[in-house]
Design a protein around this motif. Sequence first.
Motif, mmCIF file in Angstrom:
data_model
loop_
_atom_site.group_PDB
_atom_site.id
_atom_site.type_symbol
_atom_site.label_atom_id
_atom_site.label_comp_id
_atom_site.label_asym_id
_atom_site.label_seq_id
_atom_site.Cartn_x
_atom_site.Cartn_y
_atom_site.Cartn_z
ATOM 1 N N LEU A 133 0.832 -1.198 0.000
ATOM 2 C CA LEU A 133 0.000 0.000 0.000
ATOM 3 C C LEU A 133 0.873 1.257 0.000
ATOM 4 O O LEU A 133 0.594 2.216 -0.722
ATOM 5 C CB LEU A 133 -0.934 -0.013 1.213
ATOM 6 N N LEU A 134 1.940 1.234 0.768
ATOM 7 C CA LEU A 134 2.875 2.361 0.798
ATOM 8 C C LEU A 134 3.525 2.559 -0.574
ATOM 9 O O LEU A 134 3.610 3.681 -1.072
ATOM 10 C CB LEU A 134 3.942 2.141 1.877
ATOM 11 N N VAL A 135 3.960 1.471 -1.205
ATOM 12 C CA VAL A 135 4.588 1.549 -2.526
ATOM 13 C C VAL A 135 3.625 2.163 -3.535
ATOM 14 O O VAL A 135 3.982 3.078 -4.286
ATOM 15 C CB VAL A 135 5.076 0.153 -2.988
ATOM 16 N N TYR A 136 2.393 1.676 -3.561
ATOM 17 C CA TYR A 136 1.425 2.204 -4.522
ATOM 18 C C TYR A 136 1.070 3.663 -4.232
ATOM 19 O O TYR A 136 0.888 4.460 -5.160
ATOM 20 C CB TYR A 136 0.168 1.332 -4.578
ATOM 21 N N GLY A 137 0.984 4.031 -2.970
ATOM 22 C CA GLY A 137 0.719 5.428 -2.624
ATOM 23 C C GLY A 137 1.832 6.345 -3.092
ATOM 24 O O GLY A 137 1.566 7.416 -3.676
#
Length: 186
Positions: A133-137
């Motif tokens: 989720l952090l990577v995609y954000g």
Amino acid sequence: QIVLLYEDLFLVQYFLGPVQSGVFNVAEITAKILFLLAGAIGLVLYPKVAKLAGSALRKEGMRLLLIGMALLVPVFIGFQLVAQPFMAFFYPGPVYAASVEPFRILAAAMLLAGWAQLMTFFILARHGEKPMLLVYGLMLVANALVQWWAVPLFGLIGAAWGATASMLVLYILLAVLLMRQLKKSK
């Protein structure tokens, strides 16, 4: 991931207007065949990877992932080889002739996005939601910034290369995340 794949189109519309946005959309939506194919492959692989653990995860899981990735390569090569007649057949007319070069570039972006999607399935099957989720954000923000710069300066080609660069970074970040996850599975 879907929002990430459409940010470029929104900014093409904003900076270049509806005609150029239509031409870019034709190139992008056609190149997304690779991404959709990766989704179908991922749906088949997900339950298999979810059942694996330890050394089987590292060996069999990686084998399945690499096979899935390899299945996308012939489609990408085909797109590169027949881009002009392919696009002219499905989108005849002089307006859409400008979609061929962005299509070729976007096919590379969608190959990378497809590979990223397969890694996403793998990571989700192994309960790696939070770091992913952090990577995609981060990638949503980074891609928007790249497109905000590239589209006004370089037009449709800039948008296509911006998308490809963003998908390459996403692929690398997910590969690092996947490798970290595999190390934990020992």
